[in-house]
Design an enzyme around this catalytic site. Structure first.
Site, mmCIF file in Angstrom:
data_model
loop_
_atom_site.group_PDB
_atom_site.id
_atom_site.type_symbol
_atom_site.label_atom_id
_atom_site.label_comp_id
_atom_site.label_asym_id
_atom_site.label_seq_id
_atom_site.Cartn_x
_atom_site.Cartn_y
_atom_site.Cartn_z
ATOM 1 N N GLY A 185 33.054 30.798 36.770
ATOM 2 C CA GLY A 185 32.857 31.371 35.447
ATOM 3 C C GLY A 185 34.231 31.605 34.839
ATOM 4 N N GLY A 212 29.078 29.162 46.803
ATOM 5 C CA GLY A 212 28.578 30.465 46.362
ATOM 6 C C GLY A 212 28.002 30.376 44.965
ATOM 7 C CG LEU A 257 35.298 22.481 49.893
ATOM 8 C CD1 LEU A 257 35.058 21.445 48.813
ATOM 9 C CD2 LEU A 257 35.811 21.806 51.166
ATOM 10 C CB CYS A 263 39.845 28.732 32.045
ATOM 11 S SG CYS A 263 40.943 30.000 31.428
ATOM 12 C CB THR A 286 41.292 26.795 22.566
ATOM 13 O OG1 THR A 286 41.523 26.766 23.986
ATOM 14 C CG2 THR A 286 42.600 26.565 21.858
ATOM 15 C CG ASN A 326 41.316 24.313 34.084
ATOM 16 O OD1 ASN A 326 42.024 24.551 35.071
ATOM 17 N ND2 ASN A 326 41.305 25.095 33.021
ATOM 18 C CE LYS A 336 38.637 28.021 26.815
ATOM 19 N NZ LYS A 336 39.828 27.230 26.620
ATOM 20 C CE LYS A 388 44.474 24.936 31.819
ATOM 21 N NZ LYS A 388 44.980 26.076 31.134
ATOM 22 C CG PHE A 407 48.884 24.284 35.293
ATOM 23 C CD1 PHE A 407 47.838 23.431 34.970
ATOM 24 C CD2 PHE A 407 50.182 23.874 35.006
ATOM 25 C CE1 PHE A 407 48.073 22.185 34.397
ATOM 26 C CE2 PHE A 407 50.439 22.634 34.434
ATOM 27 C CZ PHE A 407 49.375 21.794 34.129
HETATM 28 C C1 UGA Z 1 41.579 28.619 36.114
HETATM 29 C C2 UGA Z 1 42.516 27.656 36.855
HETATM 30 O O1 UGA Z 1 42.415 27.884 38.264
HETATM 31 C C3 UGA Z 1 43.950 27.851 36.401
HETATM 32 O O2 UGA Z 1 44.794 26.908 37.050
HETATM 33 C C4 UGA Z 1 44.018 27.646 34.885
HETATM 34 O O3 UGA Z 1 45.327 27.862 34.393
HETATM 35 C C5 UGA Z 1 43.085 28.650 34.213
HETATM 36 O O4 UGA Z 1 41.741 28.447 34.689
HETATM 37 C C6 UGA Z 1 43.165 28.424 32.732
HETATM 38 O O5 UGA Z 1 42.691 27.385 32.273
HETATM 39 O O6 UGA Z 1 43.782 29.214 32.025
HETATM 40 P P1 UGA Z 1 40.969 31.200 36.374
HETATM 41 O O7 UGA Z 1 39.954 30.985 35.301
HETATM 42 O O8 UGA Z 1 41.840 32.398 36.325
HETATM 43 O O9 UGA Z 1 41.950 29.943 36.486
HETATM 44 O O10 UGA Z 1 40.124 31.302 37.709
HETATM 45 P P2 UGA Z 1 40.010 30.524 39.089
HETATM 46 O O11 UGA Z 1 40.772 31.213 40.137
HETATM 47 O O12 UGA Z 1 40.249 29.080 38.892
HETATM 48 O O13 UGA Z 1 38.453 30.749 39.397
HETATM 49 C C7 UGA Z 1 37.473 30.243 38.498
HETATM 50 C C8 UGA Z 1 36.087 30.517 39.014
HETATM 51 O O14 UGA Z 1 35.777 29.687 40.118
HETATM 52 C C9 UGA Z 1 35.827 31.949 39.471
HETATM 53 O O15 UGA Z 1 34.587 32.368 38.933
HETATM 54 C C10 UGA Z 1 35.758 31.824 40.984
HETATM 55 O O16 UGA Z 1 34.913 32.799 41.542
HETATM 56 C C11 UGA Z 1 35.195 30.428 41.154
HETATM 57 N N1 UGA Z 1 35.525 29.766 42.429
HETATM 58 C C12 UGA Z 1 36.819 29.478 42.750
HETATM 59 C C13 UGA Z 1 34.509 29.384 43.294
HETATM 60 O O17 UGA Z 1 33.315 29.621 43.038
HETATM 61 N N2 UGA Z 1 34.827 28.744 44.456
HETATM 62 C C14 UGA Z 1 36.093 28.457 44.785
HETATM 63 O O18 UGA Z 1 36.316 27.862 45.869
HETATM 64 C C15 UGA Z 1 37.121 28.848 43.914
#
Ligand code: UGA
Length: 442
Positions: free
Chosen positions: A266, A262, A259, A269, A91, A217, A272, A213, A158
């Site tokens: 991106g 940086g 937390l 998920c 989506t 997010n 958007k 969901k 998730f």
């Molecule tokens: C995210 C959610 O964490 C999942 O639970 C969810 O199922 C998924 O989206 C989805 O909607 O399908 P994901 O996009 O794989 O998962 O990535 P994350 O691990 O959440 O990281 C997202 C972004 O946040 C990355 O760019 C990461 O570098 C950044 N991030 C994460 C930070 O800048 N700081 C943090 O402390 C943690």
């Protein structure tokens, strides 16, 4: 009476669907994976996972060997085979709006429904605006030859990229949005091995399940932007956001996960989903309730601009002809996903400002090259850094964290590094003669 083990179909074999199909077969179910893309289906049939995900290729091989996992492009075959049909198509954000594009969900559900001739459960897993499940229920029951014998449920997903297998086999929780006792029993049967591990199950209605969901997010995005907002304040005061984050994290009520300050979030998920949520809330007349999500997005975008500013500060304001090495392209480590990747956003802005940018990434180079052929690409960090005026760490892959500052110091033109992910030890880099800069640190 226990419900017999249902036969499962998984419609959409992208990131979410392929992982779900493979893991469900590993858990012992008979699974049929379905996609409209014959190339993707052929690759999966031949044992190739079309994206980078640690551990998944081994499980695909095992699932194919077991004979429990097959793939098809036919929704008619899917309708005949399955008792429970999981909808796992994407989506994405619409081109000219913040709203989610539901074309793929609608068409997947409709093509399946057209062939449903007996009792079946259609389960949405895709991330959708609240209210979609109610609309799809009407669609399915109108289109399916079996009519109201087909029910709809919502079971949000998730999983995190890079940990997709673990998150699917051992999730924190299962959420079942259902309209009937029968639908709940079908879902309980479809997740019996996961529930047997003691995984908590939240049974609720359709809109709540859809909302869980986006609420999750949004919370995660807000937490990241919160600490990045503090980084902005730190920058104005000479304080250090890494010390601040460490101190906050010791408070159990706050916690240290998500937390990390940086370059921000991106991927396909978080960005958007917060935009689609704001858009949907406006439609529902409750836009003000989530107005803060626009600020969350704004803070996140500003981190990218600020990273470019740090490069400018290091080079005395001039970017034309400056040789920049970008360590990282993927939106996070252990992924080849470049959707809304902060790293590539920074690399492209620098390129547009006249810098000569060389990008290196352990997994995402091919995807990045296809999307942004104007950038230069290298196969390893040392080659990429040869002669560089500034090195930027943009995606915190382990191999980048472990770079020896002395060794890299030998190949660069100038020892200047911007650590966009707080992934390096400033003392170590400074001791090796580098000028070290990071967001939110003096
Ligand atoms: C995210 C959610 O964490 C999942 O639970 C969810 O199922 C998924 O989206 C989805 O909607 O399908 P994901 O996009 O794989 O998962 O990535 P994350 O691990 O959440 O990281 C997202 C972004 O946040 C990355 O760019 C990461 O570098 C950044 N991030 C994460 C930070 O800048 N700081 C943090 O402390 C943690």
């Amino acid at each position: 009476m226990t419900t017999p083990s249902p036969r499962l179909t998984v419609i959409g074999t992208g990131y979410l669907g392929a992982t779900h199909a493979i893991c469900m077969a590993i858990l012992g179910f008979d699974v049929l994976g379905v996609d409209v893309d014959p190339v993707k289906i052929e690759r999966l049939r031949s044992g190739e996972v079309p994206f980078f995900e640690p551990g998944l290729p081994e499980l695909l091989a095992k699932a194919l060997d077991s004979g429990r996992l097959r793939f098809t492009t036919s929704s008619e075959e899917a309708a005949e085979f399955g008792d429970v049909h999981f909808i796992c198509v994407g989506t994405p954000q619409q081109k000219d709006s913040h709203a989610a594009d539901l074309t793929y969900v609608d068409s997947a559900v409709e093509s399946l429904a057209r062939h449903l001739r007996g009792r079946a459960l259609v389960v949405g897993k895709s991330t959708v605006p609240v209210g979609t499940a109610a609309r799809l229920t009407e669609l399915v029951q109108r289109v399916a030859p079996a009519g109201t014998d087909v029910e709809l449920a919502w079971n949000p997903e998730f999983l995190r990229e890079g940990y997709a297998v673990e998150d699917t086999l051992r999730p924190d929780r299962l959420v079942f949005g259902t309209d009937s006792e029968w639908a709940e029993q079908q879902l309980r049967a479809a997740f019996a091995p996961v529930i047997a591990q003691g995984t908590p199950v939240v049974v609720t209605d359709l809109p709540t399940a859809e909302l869980v969901k986006v609420a999750a997010n949004s919370f995660l995005a807000t937490k990241i932007s919160y600490i990045n907002a503090m980084a902005e304040v730190c920058e104005a005061t000479g304080a250090d956001v890494t010390g601040l984050a460490t101190a906050l994290a010791y408070d159990d009520r706050i916690g240290g996960r998500f937390l990390k300050p940086g370059l921000g979030f991106g991927g396909g998920c978080l960005p958007k989903d917060i935009r689609a949520f704001s858009h949907r809330a406006e439609e529902l007349g409750v836009g003000q309730a989530v107005a803060f999500l626009r600020e969350v997005d704004g803070i996140n975008q500003r981190r990218r601009a600020r990273t470019v500013d740090l490069v400018r500060e290091l080079t005395g304001g001039e970017l034309t002809g400056v040789r920049v090495t970008a360590l990282g392209a993927a939106f996070k480590p252990n992924s080849d996903d470049i959707r809304d990747a902060p790293a590539l956003d920074v690399a492209r802005t620098l390129h547009r400002s006249g810098a000569q940018v060389t990008v290196v990434d352990p997994a995402a180079t091919e995807n990045a090259r296809r999307a942004f052929p104007e950038l230069d690409y290298a196969t390893d960090a040392m080659t990429a850094a040869a002669g560089a005026d500034v090195v930027l760490l943009l995606t915190e892959w382990t191999q980048f964290r472990e770079i020896d500052p002395h060794a890299m110091g030998e190949v660069v033109g100038r020892r200047r590094i911007v650590d966009g992910r707080h992934a390096l030890d400033p003392a170590q880099w400074r001791a090796a003669g580098w000028e070290y800069r990071a967001l939110g640190r003096p």
